[in-house]
Design an enzyme around this catalytic site. Structure first.
Site, PDB file in Angstrom:
ATOM      1  CD  GLU A  29      47.967  48.758  47.016  1.00 29.64           C
ATOM      2  OE1 GLU A  29      47.360  49.655  47.630  1.00 29.64           O
ATOM      3  OE2 GLU A  29      47.717  47.547  47.159  1.00 29.64           O
ATOM      4  CG  HIS A  32      43.326  50.881  46.661  1.00 33.63           C
ATOM      5  ND1 HIS A  32      41.989  50.556  46.575  1.00 33.63           N
ATOM      6  CD2 HIS A  32      44.001  49.693  46.659  1.00 33.63           C
ATOM      7  CE1 HIS A  32      41.861  49.234  46.524  1.00 33.63           C
ATOM      8  NE2 HIS A  32      43.058  48.700  46.562  1.00 33.63           N
TER       9      HIS A  32
END
Length: 381
Positions: A29, A32
């Protein structure tokens, strides 16, 4: 015969599995998040885990960093996303242009693709760095691809391979070390392999069909894999490497593992392997605990392997996964216009159903592998 090692306890297994997943979720994550920040995307939340929030804080940019009840997973929620799967809110088009400029949905297609791909790619990069660090600290081990012995009734002997032969390629892929041969054989589903080797300076090529055997690992687990019936020379070489060569070996090994994963999935899809051989969350947790019980180094190396798995799986073109998003972006690039909201909704729902169905099957298989169904049957009999 090597004595079997005791299985690690449930609490130890659960704890190490949570630690590994937590680290890899932050890495994935984080890819991202960093890519989104780089392109100026407004981000609502960076969540560790799912479910109800336990605690958290808001940073100066308005992002909520929160820790949730269920520690198995996490997500980055861009402003305008309806859910953790980044399904866009169709009402965003009504916002003023100044507000839309910060939203992921209205970023150029190439920027959205980079942001989505950054998660899986950073998983691969993380694995490369782990492997490179191990090689820098301990050296890079390898064994020359020379056959020292051949099993009399094995596949290699039947194909004409002899002691002293130097394997140079398998199925067109060059072989630099004996470990490459072992990996190719072990991931084989019993299909014939083209093996090139050198004997007394002369190149020869033969077809070898690996024999599928069952062996017992150090923890008593039964493993099915291919075997050629040859032995290595035993003269393992440990090369001391600097940062550049360590990274080169890390990239090569990461690529080799990725190819092995792709080969295994293809074999399962084609029916060459049973779906039972694909582990689910319970099996993954069990293996994590086993590797952690062997020491910190084994745990770290396994985390690199699992990071590669996570990156690869997320690139599979199934909606809800990063690969599904990239597939929709590819269609958008061809059509030169965004895909309709209804089509996207159908795609996400179908992707969710496919993933949940697979997880149910894998969990069912995992429960059988650890003996749950056998115990239930004994209770009912």
């Amino acid at each position: 015969m090597t004595d079997l090692l005791p299985q690690p306890g449930i609490l130890f297994t659960l704890a190490t599995y949570i630690v590994m997943v937590a680290i890899l979720v932050v890495v994935h994550e984080g890819g991202h998040y960093l890519a989104g920040r780089y392109f100026g995307v407004k981000i609502d939340a960076f969540a560790f885990g799912f479910g109800r929030e336990l605690f958290g804080y808001d940073d100066s940019r308005g992002t909520r960093w929160k820790f949730n009840l269920i520690p198995l997973g996490g997500y980055v929620k861009f402003t305008g996303d309806m859910n953790a799967a980044s399904q866009p809110d169709p009402q965003l088009a009504a916002l003023p242009a100044s507000e839309r400029a910060e939203l992921f949905l209205f970023k150029p297609l190439w920027q959205r693709a980079i942001i989505v791909a950054a998660g899986p790619l950073i998983n691969f990069a993380f694995a490369i760095l782990i492997l490179a660090g191990v090689y820098m600290a301990l050296g890079h081990p390898s064994t020359p691809p020379v056959v020292s012995a051949v099993v009399a009734d094995g596949p290699a002997a039947a194909a004409g391979i002899r002691p002293g032969d130097r394997i140079t390629a398998i199925d067109g892929s060059s072989v630099d070390r004996f470990e490459d041969i072992a990996n190719a054989a072990m991931t084989s589903a019993g299909a014939p392999m083209t093996v090139a080797f050198e004997r007394a300076g002369v190149e020869k090529t033969v077809t070898v069909t690996p024999k599928i055997v069952e062996t017992v690992d150090r923890f008593g687990g039964v493993v099915r894999h291919g075997r050629l019936g040859i032995a290595r020379s035993g003269a393992q070489v440990v090369e001391n490497v600097g940062p550049i060569n360590a990274l080169r070996y890390g990239v090569a090994d990461t690529w080799g593992i990725t190819v092995s994963i792709a080969r295994t999935i293809r074999q399962i899809v084609m029916g060459e392997r049973s779906l039972d051989e694909l582990g689910g969350p319970i099996k993954t947790g069990q293996v994590t605990g086993q590797q952690a019980s062997l020491g910190v180094l084994s745990f770290i190396v396994f985390m690199a392997f699992f990071s590669i798995n996570l990156g690869f799986i997320n690139l599979i073109p199934i909606p809800m996964l990063d690969g599904g998003h990239l597939l929709l972006y590819a269609v958008e690039a061809v059509r030169r216009q965004p895909i309709g909201a209804k089509v996207q909704e159908w795609a996400f729902m179908s992707g969710f159903a496919a993933i949940m169905s697979l997880m149910v099957v894998l969990t069912w298989n995992d429960l059988g592998a650890v003996g749950v169904w056998a115990r239930v049957a004994s209770w009912l009999s």
